[in-house]
Write a protein that holds these residues in place. Structure first.
Motif, PDB file in Angstrom:
ATOM      1  N   UNK A 121      17.368  34.621   5.800  1.00  0.00           N
ATOM      2  CA  UNK A 121      16.890  34.730   7.143  1.00  0.00           C
ATOM      3  C   UNK A 121      18.327  34.185   8.085  1.00  0.00           C
ATOM      4  N   UNK A 122      18.731  35.280   8.753  1.00  0.00           N
ATOM      5  CA  UNK A 122      19.772  35.032   9.755  1.00  0.00           C
ATOM      6  C   UNK A 122      18.938  34.606  11.035  1.00  0.00           C
ATOM      7  N   UNK A 123      19.343  33.497  11.497  1.00  0.00           N
ATOM      8  CA  UNK A 123      18.898  33.099  12.620  1.00  0.00           C
ATOM      9  C   UNK A 123      19.796  32.889  13.997  1.00  0.00           C
ATOM     10  N   UNK A 124      19.224  33.166  15.047  1.00  0.00           N
ATOM     11  CA  UNK A 124      19.671  33.075  16.727  1.00  0.00           C
ATOM     12  C   UNK A 124      20.124  31.649  16.821  1.00  0.00           C
ATOM     13  N   UNK A 125      21.320  31.387  17.167  1.00  0.00           N
ATOM     14  CA  UNK A 125      21.840  30.165  17.454  1.00  0.00           C
ATOM     15  C   UNK A 125      22.295  30.457  19.011  1.00  0.00           C
ATOM     16  N   UNK A 126      22.111  31.438  19.773  1.00  0.00           N
ATOM     17  CA  UNK A 126      22.565  31.519  21.159  1.00  0.00           C
ATOM     18  C   UNK A 126      21.899  30.420  22.004  1.00  0.00           C
TER      19      UNK A 126
ATOM     20  N   UNK B  73      16.984  45.448   5.366  1.00  0.00           N
ATOM     21  CA  UNK B  73      17.153  44.590   6.553  1.00  0.00           C
ATOM     22  C   UNK B  73      16.120  44.630   7.331  1.00  0.00           C
ATOM     23  N   UNK B  74      15.448  43.368   7.827  1.00  0.00           N
ATOM     24  CA  UNK B  74      14.431  43.463   8.526  1.00  0.00           C
ATOM     25  C   UNK B  74      14.478  42.991   9.844  1.00  0.00           C
ATOM     26  N   UNK B  75      14.445  43.379  11.224  1.00  0.00           N
ATOM     27  CA  UNK B  75      14.609  42.763  12.329  1.00  0.00           C
ATOM     28  C   UNK B  75      13.262  42.195  12.950  1.00  0.00           C
ATOM     29  N   UNK B  76      13.002  41.021  12.726  1.00  0.00           N
ATOM     30  CA  UNK B  76      11.814  40.296  13.177  1.00  0.00           C
ATOM     31  C   UNK B  76      11.200  40.670  14.516  1.00  0.00           C
ATOM     32  N   UNK B  77       9.886  40.496  15.032  1.00  0.00           N
ATOM     33  CA  UNK B  77       9.556  40.691  16.296  1.00  0.00           C
ATOM     34  C   UNK B  77       9.850  39.564  17.364  1.00  0.00           C
TER      35      UNK B  77
ATOM     36  N   UNK C 208       8.727  42.745  -6.640  1.00  0.00           N
ATOM     37  CA  UNK C 208       9.955  42.985  -5.554  1.00  0.00           C
ATOM     38  C   UNK C 208      11.296  42.661  -6.073  1.00  0.00           C
ATOM     39  N   UNK C 209      11.707  43.529  -6.389  1.00  0.00           N
ATOM     40  CA  UNK C 209      13.156  43.398  -7.185  1.00  0.00           C
ATOM     41  C   UNK C 209      14.398  42.750  -6.142  1.00  0.00           C
ATOM     42  N   UNK C 210      14.574  43.727  -5.032  1.00  0.00           N
ATOM     43  CA  UNK C 210      15.622  43.340  -4.171  1.00  0.00           C
ATOM     44  C   UNK C 210      15.671  42.233  -3.209  1.00  0.00           C
ATOM     45  N   UNK C 211      16.742  41.810  -2.843  1.00  0.00           N
ATOM     46  CA  UNK C 211      16.953  40.941  -1.636  1.00  0.00           C
ATOM     47  C   UNK C 211      16.719  41.417  -0.249  1.00  0.00           C
ATOM     48  N   UNK C 212      16.373  40.692   0.540  1.00  0.00           N
ATOM     49  CA  UNK C 212      15.938  40.921   1.697  1.00  0.00           C
ATOM     50  C   UNK C 212      16.649  40.191   2.698  1.00  0.00           C
ATOM     51  N   UNK C 213      17.240  40.643   3.713  1.00  0.00           N
ATOM     52  CA  UNK C 213      17.814  40.002   5.040  1.00  0.00           C
ATOM     53  C   UNK C 213      16.932  40.089   6.189  1.00  0.00           C
ATOM     54  N   UNK C 214      16.498  39.061   6.878  1.00  0.00           N
ATOM     55  CA  UNK C 214      16.011  39.266   8.098  1.00  0.00           C
ATOM     56  C   UNK C 214      16.533  38.597   9.258  1.00  0.00           C
TER      57      UNK C 214
END
Length: 315
Positions: free
Chosen positions: A36-41, A197-201, A5-11
């Protein structure tokens, strides 16, 4: 597996539901590959402390400290502080375990001393031995507010204090228009090695939309020219966790994977649904089915591998 898995991933992730897939991705990818970009709302000030529920859920989950019974907070938690607070007649509607409390105290101390939420979060994840980056969507305050048939509530008052009982009629993200993306989030999306880019469930309306409300994020995603993949939090019309289905109904939406896909129209390329929703067709989207109900670590790793394969990152 990680070597292939060579590429970077953003979730993009909220709390409990998103953290399950984030854990799978963390276990599959090599150290430093996942941001992982986290919700801070959901963040709020409580008892004088800065509480970041979704960030903490991600920290505890990836560090192996999460409580699998309650589904939130730390495992093997003690409650001496809450018992003493109750004895004093203090506010106890939002439960803070002793170990959890230490995180909030340290975060608040650091923030009050001038550190950014990004800096504090990065230090916490390093201290807890987490190899993947966990970054807030913004260092500026963005607060989810819920309009109900009883009036407006800050998110935690709606979600915890009132246990999602009031009927939802609208949502707002206070402070979003003045916020900017956290530096590490911007850097991850601009990384030339980014592969997907992955949008988690997570709840699309309460957990993902606050992230997407930060100015520039949608444009940054659109400029990435990599597959954008979302995993449905709805299985056969039911939410795996939380008030997603209830809220969708109250907002006049059909609680279904198809509705979630429509919500992400123009943003995503690939939509992953559970096998119970296999056969769903959405114009302009590649829709694929997989087992998305993540009960065990093996389930989480299996779904992570499947999602990465859709981005051409399988090995």
């Amino acid at each position: 597996m990680s070597g292939a898995l060579g590429g970077k991933i953003v979730a993009l992730s909220g709390g409990i539901g998103g953290a399950k897939l984030a854990l799978g991705l963390d276990r599959v990818l090599a150290p430093g590959q996942l941001t992982i970009i986290a919700n801070t709302g959901d963040d709020f000030r409580h008892l004088g402390l800065h509480v970041s529920p979704d960030i903490d859920t991600l920290l505890y989950t990836l560090a192996g400290l999460d409580d699998p019974v309650r589904g939130w907070g730390r495992r093997d938690e003690t409650w001496t502080f809450m018992a003493a607070l109750e004895q004093l007649g203090g506010e106890t509607w939002f439960r803070l375990g002793d170990g959890d409390l230490a995180v909030h105290v340290e975060r608040t101390r650091r923030l009050d001393a001038g550190a950014s939420l990004s800096q504090v979060t990065d230090d916490l994840r390093r201290t807890l031995g987490i190899a993947s980056a966990i970054v807030p969507m913004s260092d500026a305050p963005v607060r989810t507010q819920v309009e109900t048939d009883e009036g407006w509530y800050d998110f935690q008052h709606y979600f915890v204090r009132h246990q999602c009982r009031p009927r939802v009629v609208g949502l707002a993200f206070a402070g979003a228009s003045a916020a900017t993306l956290a530096p590490a989030a911007s850097a991850a999306l601009a990384d030339p090695e980014l592969a997907a880019i992955i949008i988690c469930p997570s709840n699309p309306y309460l957990s993902v939309d606050p992230i997407l409300a930060v100015p520039g994020l949608r444009a940054a995603i659109g400029a990435c020219r990599v597959p954008v993949i979302a995993v449905s939090p709805i299985i056969a019309g039911q939410a795996v966790k939380g008030p997603t289905a209830k809220m969708m109904t109250e907002l006049g939406l059909v609680p279904s994977a198809a509705t979630v896909a429509a919500h992400y129209e123009g943003l995503i390329d690939i939509f992953i649904v559970d096998e119970a929703d296999a056969g769903l067709e959405v114009d302009g989207l590649s829709v694929v089915a997989a087992p998305t109900l993540m009960r065990s670590l093996a389930d989480k790793i299996g779904l992570a591998r499947f999602v990465l394969a859709q981005a051409g990152q399988g090995g």
